[in-house]
Design a protein around this motif. Sequence first.
Motif, PDB file in Angstrom:
ATOM      1  N   ARG A 144      35.209 -15.580  28.761  1.00  0.00           N
ATOM      2  CA  ARG A 144      36.616 -15.953  28.720  1.00  0.00           C
ATOM      3  C   ARG A 144      37.084 -16.235  27.284  1.00  0.00           C
ATOM      4  O   ARG A 144      38.157 -15.807  26.869  1.00  0.00           O
ATOM      5  N   GLN A 145      36.263 -16.962  26.524  1.00  0.00           N
ATOM      6  CA  GLN A 145      36.662 -17.304  25.159  1.00  0.00           C
ATOM      7  C   GLN A 145      36.798 -16.058  24.301  1.00  0.00           C
ATOM      8  O   GLN A 145      37.759 -15.933  23.531  1.00  0.00           O
ATOM      9  N   ALA A 146      35.835 -15.140  24.422  1.00  0.00           N
ATOM     10  CA  ALA A 146      35.906 -13.914  23.626  1.00  0.00           C
ATOM     11  C   ALA A 146      37.132 -13.094  24.000  1.00  0.00           C
ATOM     12  O   ALA A 146      37.806 -12.523  23.129  1.00  0.00           O
ATOM     13  N   HIS A 147      37.440 -13.023  25.291  1.00  0.00           N
ATOM     14  CA  HIS A 147      38.637 -12.303  25.733  1.00  0.00           C
ATOM     15  C   HIS A 147      39.895 -12.931  25.135  1.00  0.00           C
ATOM     16  O   HIS A 147      40.783 -12.227  24.659  1.00  0.00           O
ATOM     17  N   GLN A 148      39.968 -14.273  25.181  1.00  0.00           N
ATOM     18  CA  GLN A 148      41.165 -14.949  24.682  1.00  0.00           C
ATOM     19  C   GLN A 148      41.304 -14.758  23.180  1.00  0.00           C
ATOM     20  O   GLN A 148      42.412 -14.530  22.679  1.00  0.00           O
ATOM     21  N   GLU A 149      40.201 -14.891  22.448  1.00  0.00           N
ATOM     22  CA  GLU A 149      40.250 -14.683  20.999  1.00  0.00           C
ATOM     23  C   GLU A 149      40.687 -13.261  20.668  1.00  0.00           C
ATOM     24  O   GLU A 149      41.461 -13.039  19.731  1.00  0.00           O
ATOM     25  N   PHE A 150      40.187 -12.302  21.444  1.00  0.00           N
ATOM     26  CA  PHE A 150      40.557 -10.906  21.236  1.00  0.00           C
ATOM     27  C   PHE A 150      42.044 -10.692  21.505  1.00  0.00           C
ATOM     28  O   PHE A 150      42.753 -10.069  20.701  1.00  0.00           O
ATOM     29  N   ARG A 151      42.536 -11.243  22.615  1.00  0.00           N
ATOM     30  CA  ARG A 151      43.966 -11.095  22.937  1.00  0.00           C
ATOM     31  C   ARG A 151      44.850 -11.759  21.884  1.00  0.00           C
ATOM     32  O   ARG A 151      45.884 -11.208  21.484  1.00  0.00           O
ATOM     33  N   ASP A 152      44.445 -12.944  21.412  1.00  0.00           N
ATOM     34  CA  ASP A 152      45.238 -13.644  20.402  1.00  0.00           C
ATOM     35  C   ASP A 152      45.318 -12.843  19.108  1.00  0.00           C
ATOM     36  O   ASP A 152      46.376 -12.781  18.470  1.00  0.00           O
ATOM     37  N   GLY A 193      32.826  -7.928  42.947  1.00  0.00           N
ATOM     38  CA  GLY A 193      31.896  -9.041  43.037  1.00  0.00           C
ATOM     39  C   GLY A 193      32.441 -10.169  43.879  1.00  0.00           C
ATOM     40  O   GLY A 193      33.205  -9.965  44.827  1.00  0.00           O
ATOM     41  N   ILE A 194      32.074 -11.394  43.505  1.00  0.00           N
ATOM     42  CA  ILE A 194      32.445 -12.558  44.299  1.00  0.00           C
ATOM     43  C   ILE A 194      33.958 -12.772  44.300  1.00  0.00           C
ATOM     44  O   ILE A 194      34.532 -13.258  45.291  1.00  0.00           O
ATOM     45  N   THR A 203      36.415 -18.603  35.296  1.00  0.00           N
ATOM     46  CA  THR A 203      35.202 -19.420  35.306  1.00  0.00           C
ATOM     47  C   THR A 203      34.171 -18.842  36.265  1.00  0.00           C
ATOM     48  O   THR A 203      32.989 -18.692  35.925  1.00  0.00           O
ATOM     49  N   ILE A 204      34.600 -18.519  37.478  1.00  0.00           N
ATOM     50  CA  ILE A 204      33.684 -17.948  38.472  1.00  0.00           C
ATOM     51  C   ILE A 204      33.148 -16.610  37.989  1.00  0.00           C
ATOM     52  O   ILE A 204      31.964 -16.296  38.168  1.00  0.00           O
ATOM     53  N   ARG A 205      34.005 -15.834  37.361  1.00  0.00           N
ATOM     54  CA  ARG A 205      33.577 -14.532  36.828  1.00  0.00           C
ATOM     55  C   ARG A 205      32.514 -14.711  35.746  1.00  0.00           C
ATOM     56  O   ARG A 205      31.529 -13.973  35.710  1.00  0.00           O
ATOM     57  N   ASP A 206      32.679 -15.713  34.856  1.00  0.00           N
ATOM     58  CA  ASP A 206      31.685 -15.971  33.824  1.00  0.00           C
ATOM     59  C   ASP A 206      30.345 -16.387  34.432  1.00  0.00           C
ATOM     60  O   ASP A 206      29.271 -15.977  33.973  1.00  0.00           O
ATOM     61  N   ILE A 207      30.402 -17.222  35.468  1.00  0.00           N
ATOM     62  CA  ILE A 207      29.170 -17.652  36.129  1.00  0.00           C
ATOM     63  C   ILE A 207      28.476 -16.454  36.780  1.00  0.00           C
ATOM     64  O   ILE A 207      27.254 -16.285  36.670  1.00  0.00           O
ATOM     65  N   GLU A 208      29.254 -15.621  37.461  1.00  0.00           N
ATOM     66  CA  GLU A 208      28.677 -14.446  38.105  1.00  0.00           C
ATOM     67  C   GLU A 208      28.051 -13.517  37.075  1.00  0.00           C
ATOM     68  O   GLU A 208      26.966 -12.967  37.300  1.00  0.00           O
ATOM     69  N   ASN A 263      30.335 -22.304  28.133  1.00  0.00           N
ATOM     70  CA  ASN A 263      31.748 -22.600  28.335  1.00  0.00           C
ATOM     71  C   ASN A 263      32.087 -22.789  29.816  1.00  0.00           C
ATOM     72  O   ASN A 263      32.883 -23.642  30.184  1.00  0.00           O
ATOM     73  N   ALA A 264      31.475 -21.971  30.647  1.00  0.00           N
ATOM     74  CA  ALA A 264      31.775 -22.044  32.077  1.00  0.00           C
ATOM     75  C   ALA A 264      31.429 -23.416  32.646  1.00  0.00           C
ATOM     76  O   ALA A 264      32.149 -23.948  33.493  1.00  0.00           O
TER      77      ALA A 264
END
Length: 482
Positions: free
Chosen positions: A98-106, A213-214, A183-188, A141-142
């Motif tokens: 999630r953090q990498a995605h957000q940094e990339f989008r920003d 997935g889940i 969060t659930i996606r990161d855990i999976e 992070n998750a």
Amino acid sequence: MTGTALVTRAEISEIVGYRNLAIEKFATAFQAIDEAFATAAKAAGGLQFYVDQSNASRAFSRGPDERARFLTYLRQQADRTIWGHLIQGYGFDKLMDRQAHQEFRDQLEKDPPEVSIETAYSTLANLAGNAKMIFQRGIANAFAKLDRRFRSHDGFKIGERVVLTYVFDAYGMWNTHARHEDTIRDIERAFWELDHENDPDPEKRSVPERYAGIIGQINDARPRGLVRGAFTVENEYFRVRVFKNGNAHLWFKRDDLLKRVNKELADYYGEALGAGSDAVEDDPLARQSTAVAKNMGWFPTPDAVADRVVGEAEMNVSRWYAEQNNLHFRVLEPSAGEGAIVKALCRGMRESGATFSVDMIELHPGRADTLRETCQVGDVIDGDFLKRSPQPIYDRILMNPPFDRGLDIDHVAHAVKFLAPGGKIVAVMSASIEFRTDRKTEAFRKLVETMNGNIKDLPPGSFAESGTNVNTCLVTLNRKRA
């Protein structure tokens, strides 16, 4: 017609020629624009990029400067689209938490890097090379960001389940503010990659798409019709129970993978993992740990953190106030290391009207020698702070003690005995003090409350440059005046 100049055929011919040429050039221009969009779409894997019509209108009507700005805008829009294609089209988005995605989008929103062979190759190579760190950070992070009120959560170690609050809103839709879908996606992702890391088939190693997935199972099971409801879904890794209030509990079914995830967390957090719940002694506050961490638990204080410590100490006062109150601060740094906090103190006091002196205590002989050479603003004392007899003479105590096995609590509790009336302690501590439930930590939180103190979280990764990703906070304690 008397008084009217005759227009020659040649003049009319010239005007019509310019007219026809203008229309032809407009047609050519529009064709060129269409070709430009089609060519850009090829670079972006067939994706079209959006162009703001108002920007285009200004460019065509307001001269060279506006056209130059418009070309910059077009370049940015094309690069945003192409970077999205490179990251998603080649599967790198599956590496990103999630953090990498957000940094990339920003970054794309603010100013997308210009796409070139060099930038594209180096960026993708960097993502591939840092895949393990990104993977570990995604796990950390998750779990580190989960609600710490629940005992099954621990910023250092995963328990048998996690509790997620406000997963769904009042209409049964994913709560976009909580972002627990991510969060659930990161855990999976963590469990899948550990389970399939040695699979020879690259397709099986690849994390399933979000809705395969889940997340897809949850979406299929949740009630329709804009209402919340209770339901349960289950796969080989998890059992997820969603409640009518929108909360969810996620239980882990694979103990073997859970152990491996915790090992990855230990690797990510580094040596300071010793501060985890299993390592903290369940003893009263008075009992101190005698364990010695690797490198004596020393992680240099980054400048940004040291400056925060000094700022919280509130020593930078006006010359008038200092003269009226005859202000001279006697300062103690009881685990001085190589003087990062003391150097920050010198920076922070340049404009202050008050004077100060510092006693620096350091256990490691080599670092004590470094202090004598580089921090000549007071006395350097060799030895173990925990073994020194208290003298309540210090106006400020600024410290970043070792965290291993709860030693940060021991150091700060001991430092209280050195504090003069009206004095203040500002300490960097493990964020675990905010949520652990052992007697020692609960007694420390009571001490903070009794001394009119406070606890403020430092940003995640504040100590990354020092070799640990342990979550940290600033603790302030105040002693009443006599």
